[in-house]
Design a protein around this motif. Structure first.
Motif, mmCIF file in Angstrom:
data_model
loop_
_atom_site.group_PDB
_atom_site.id
_atom_site.type_symbol
_atom_site.label_atom_id
_atom_site.label_comp_id
_atom_site.label_asym_id
_atom_site.label_seq_id
_atom_site.Cartn_x
_atom_site.Cartn_y
_atom_site.Cartn_z
ATOM 1 N N GLU A 195 0.826 -1.201 0.000
ATOM 2 C CA GLU A 195 0.000 0.000 0.000
ATOM 3 C C GLU A 195 0.864 1.257 0.000
ATOM 4 O OE1 GLU A 195 -3.848 -1.360 2.586
ATOM 5 O OE2 GLU A 195 -1.944 -1.145 3.677
ATOM 6 N N ALA B 209 2.948 5.673 -8.423
ATOM 7 C CA ALA B 209 1.933 5.839 -7.386
ATOM 8 C C ALA B 209 0.540 5.680 -7.979
ATOM 9 C CB ALA B 209 2.073 7.208 -6.716
ATOM 10 N N LYS C 111 -2.034 2.517 -7.292
ATOM 11 C CA LYS C 111 -2.828 3.013 -6.165
ATOM 12 C C LYS C 111 -2.058 2.801 -4.849
ATOM 13 C CE LYS C 111 -6.861 4.748 -7.469
ATOM 14 N NZ LYS C 111 -6.504 4.997 -8.871
ATOM 15 N N CYS C 112 -0.852 3.371 -4.809
ATOM 16 C CA CYS C 112 0.007 3.289 -3.629
ATOM 17 C C CYS C 112 0.476 4.688 -3.236
ATOM 18 C CB CYS C 112 1.259 2.448 -3.915
ATOM 19 S SG CYS C 112 1.013 0.676 -4.035
ATOM 20 N N TYR C 113 0.594 4.937 -1.949
ATOM 21 C CA TYR C 113 1.385 6.070 -1.511
ATOM 22 C C TYR C 113 2.833 5.773 -1.900
ATOM 23 C CZ TYR C 113 -2.357 8.023 1.428
ATOM 24 O OH TYR C 113 -3.516 8.581 1.886
ATOM 25 N N PHE D 277 -1.789 8.571 -3.365
ATOM 26 C CA PHE D 277 -1.965 7.375 -4.199
ATOM 27 C C PHE D 277 -2.611 7.662 -5.554
ATOM 28 C CE2 PHE D 277 -5.481 7.393 -1.070
ATOM 29 C CZ PHE D 277 -6.586 7.451 -1.918
ATOM 30 N N LEU E 173 -7.106 5.162 1.034
ATOM 31 C CA LEU E 173 -6.510 4.293 0.025
ATOM 32 C C LEU E 173 -7.320 3.006 -0.127
ATOM 33 C CD1 LEU E 173 -2.835 3.471 -0.628
ATOM 34 C CD2 LEU E 173 -4.388 1.593 -0.166
ATOM 35 N N ARG F 125 -9.286 1.564 -3.406
ATOM 36 C CA ARG F 125 -8.973 0.260 -4.014
ATOM 37 C C ARG F 125 -10.191 -0.655 -4.113
ATOM 38 N NH1 ARG F 125 -3.101 -2.248 -2.291
ATOM 39 N NH2 ARG F 125 -1.827 -0.724 -3.423
#
Length: 355
Positions: free
Chosen positions: A198, A226, A230-232, A260, A285, A289
């Motif tokens: 994540e 990012a 869908k990630c920091y 994200f 986040l 998702r």
């Protein structure tokens, strides 16, 4: 322990001393000085009573780096073990401040004599090393470290395929590591995300001697990694080099924290020693998702067939003979260039001929 959904991540952009190659005592002092400076900056970003920092990322080569062309025996001289006496210092700081710290070291390992590895790792607030990530790309042109693909069969037999793109599942989310030039290969971040990441921590050492376009593109790649996963993403670059042939400001700096969706929540502009921090909201986040996003519908089986036919860097290419110098991997690179041309994938450039 319940999950912590809201906290801050900090990027440390420190001054970094080149460690001695010949003098073992001085080398120890240099390494400890680099770690001490990192620890001082950890104290800074977790102080003053208003800090919500739970996670800290530091640059590649910030502890035992050396910037010159050397053979593998010379490189091994400045390497250390992970865990080891130097990681123990970071472990004590992580316990003291109750934070997670991501760091990078050049590592030697008993299972692979005659080789060294570019190792990024995550230390937990209990002082344990939670994950290690041996850098997978860029030994074909920069430093002659061994990568897991170079010794793939032995690596997987010892540690399992899941050790290639490890993710630490913690009370502050699932954390994965990407090292410097791996950012330019989308598969590294993607495979780490596919294992549950994540938050991606980018430990990097990007120089300032690239073209303006290269520096700009590094920033764009962080946005892309990012967004598409869908990630920091939090990236820490070197701030200042000390005692090296390269200039003090040969790093372009620009450490940054990305939301994200790819947008930048905080950044440093240029080189120099500094720190930044930014917010993490895991619930946002996780909610995002649960809606349609790229990785949910990735055509993995389709793409896998194309990768299988590509004449790329083969597994176990240096399984029998350790990489001795950068010339070994550069030769492999040129072989692959020629191979693509022979297969009709690429076309060779033509020299300009004046009539």
């Amino acid at each position: 322990m319940p999950d912590i959904l809201n906290f801050e991540v900090a990027c440390i952009q420190p001054r970094v001393r080149q460690v001695s190659l010949e003098d073992e005592k001085q080398r120890d002092l240099d390494i400890r000085a680099n770690i001490e400076r990192i620890c001082q900056l950890v104290d800074y970003v977790t102080s003053f009573g208003n800090s919500e920092v739970k996670l800290i990322v530091t640059p590649e080569y910030a502890i035992n780096g050396h910037w010159s062309n050397k053979n593998v025996d010379q490189w091994i001289k400045i390497c250390t073990t992970v865990p080891g006496p130097y990681t123990d210092i970071l472990a004590e700081k992580a316990k003291q401040r109750k934070v997670y710290i991501a760091a990078n070291m050049l590592e030697i390992h008993n299972d692979f004599p005659g080789r060294f590895f570019n190792c990024s790792f995550l230390v937990g607030p209990d002082g344990r090393i939670l994950i290690k990530h041996w850098k997978i790309n860029n030994n074909c042109w920069v430093f002659p470290y061994t990568t897991p693909p170079d010794v793939y069969s032995q690596f997987v037999a010892k540690y399992g395929r899941e050790a290639l793109f490890q993710v630490a599942k913690t009370d502050i989310g699932n954390i994965g590591l990407v090292t410097c030039g791996e950012l330019g290969f989308p598969e590294n971040a993607r495979c780490t995300m596919m294992n549950g990441a994540e938050i991606l921590l980018h430990l990097t050492s990007e120089p300032n001697n690239m073209s303006h376009g290269d520096v700009r593109n590094w920033k764009s790649l962080r946005t892309a990694r990012a967004y598409e996963n869908k990630c920091y993403l939090a990236a820490a670059n070197v701030g200042i080099f000390e005692g090296t042939l390269r200039g003090m400001h040969d790093s372009h700096g620009d450490s940054a924290i990305h939301y994200f969706d790819g947008s930048i929540t905080n950044t440093l502009n240029g080189p120099g020693e500094a720190t930044i921090k930014g917010p993490i909201n895991l619930n946002d986040l996780r909610h995002a998702r649960s809606k349609p996003f790229h990785p949910t519908v990735i055509r993995a089986e389709l793409y896998a067939k194309e990768y299988e036919s590509w004449p790329g860097w083969a597994n176990d290419g240096f399984a029998e003979t350790p990489i001795m110098s950068i010339q070994d991997t550069r030769a492999k690179f040129h072989e692959l260039v020629q191979r693509r041309r022979q297969l009709g994938i690429d076309r060779a450039p033509r020299e300009f001929v004046q009539d």
